[in-house]
Enzyme design. Structure first.
Site: not given
Length: 263
Positions: A64, A90, A145
């Site tokens: 992460g 993203h 996310d």
């Protein structure tokens, strides 16, 4: 070749491999790493990769976000520090999903939080026996996310996805296959080679059809049957006019392997 020292790339026989290369930090994500990921993947495709394999060096796939980055964010206002990480991640995920080649993730050890999102963004996953898929978010008082909520919901359904996220329970390799979160389990330490073997079998995937499959599967959870049927008809009609459709049909009739070009 390398665009950034924390990422390493190679290309052999149409299979492009991207390895997260921060083994001492369990391949934790930095702003620079996530910004380079999509660019590196696109570069490999431009150089002739027909399949991409994503892996992590060392004992973990990806832990992460980098904790040093999080510590710095907690020392002041978090948003200016963490927003570039999330935006970069993203953007790279969108770019990966838009590339007209299959993506296979080779997962050894833990894939946590946004690292789990990277693994789930692949079309197929091969897990080593010691792999663990860990949401991680509830343990730090955060929501997901990295596409984790999106992919888990589509793979497991809303009830199972919510339960996994809320309980924050690690999912081992065998359970991941049983749940449909992974394609197969390899011997520990062999996930990358098993993923490359799978990738080699996918080098003939028709690029345009792959993109349409992704779109149809993504939309199937939000469209009604009538709208989904209309979308299927529109997309398949568009493909009828392509080289790849003509080549695929002719190759089937002539009992030979098709040569898809992506047009």
């Amino acid at each position: 070749m390398s665009l950034e020292k924390s990422l390493e790339a190679s290309l052999t026989d149409g299979v492009g491999t991207i390895e997260l290369n921060r083994p001492e930090q369990m391949n934790a994500l930095t702003v620079e790493l996530v910004a380079s990921l999509g660019e590196m993947a696109a570069s490999l495709v431009e150089q002739g990769a027909r399949v991409l394999v994503l892996s992590g060096r060392g004992p973990a796939f990806c832990a992460g976000a980098d904790l040093s980055l999080v510590d710095r964010a907690l020392a002041g206002e978090p948003a200016p520090v963490l927003t570039p990480l999330v935006e970069g991640l993203h953007a790279s995920l969108k770019r990966l999903r838009g590339l007209p080649v299959p993506l296979v993730a080779a997962v050894e050890g833990p894939a946590v939080g946004a690292g789990l999102g990277l693994a789930l963004a692949a079309d197929l996953r091969v897990l080593g026996k010691g792999a663990r898929l860990i949401p991680g978010y509830m343990g730090i008082g955060s929501s997901p996310d990295g596409g984790v909520s999106y992919f888990l919901t589509r793979m497991l359904g809303s009830a199972r996805a919510a339960a996994l996220l809320l309980r924050n329970r690690p999912v081992g390799a065998d359970e991941a296959v049983a749940l449909g979160l992974a394609e197969s389990v390899a011997e520990q330490g062999s996930a990358l080679e098993a993923a490359r073997q799978l990738a080699r079998a996918l080098t003939g995937t028709p690029p345009l059809a792959l993109l349409r499959v992704r779109e149809l599967v993504d939309r199937a959870t939000v469209l009604g049957l009538a709208d989904q049927l209309d979308l299927e008809q529109r997309l398949v009609t568009e493909l009828w006019g392509t080289h790849d459709f003509t080549e695929g049909v002719r190759a089937f009739v002539e009992r030979r392997k098709p040569e898809f070009r992506g047009d």
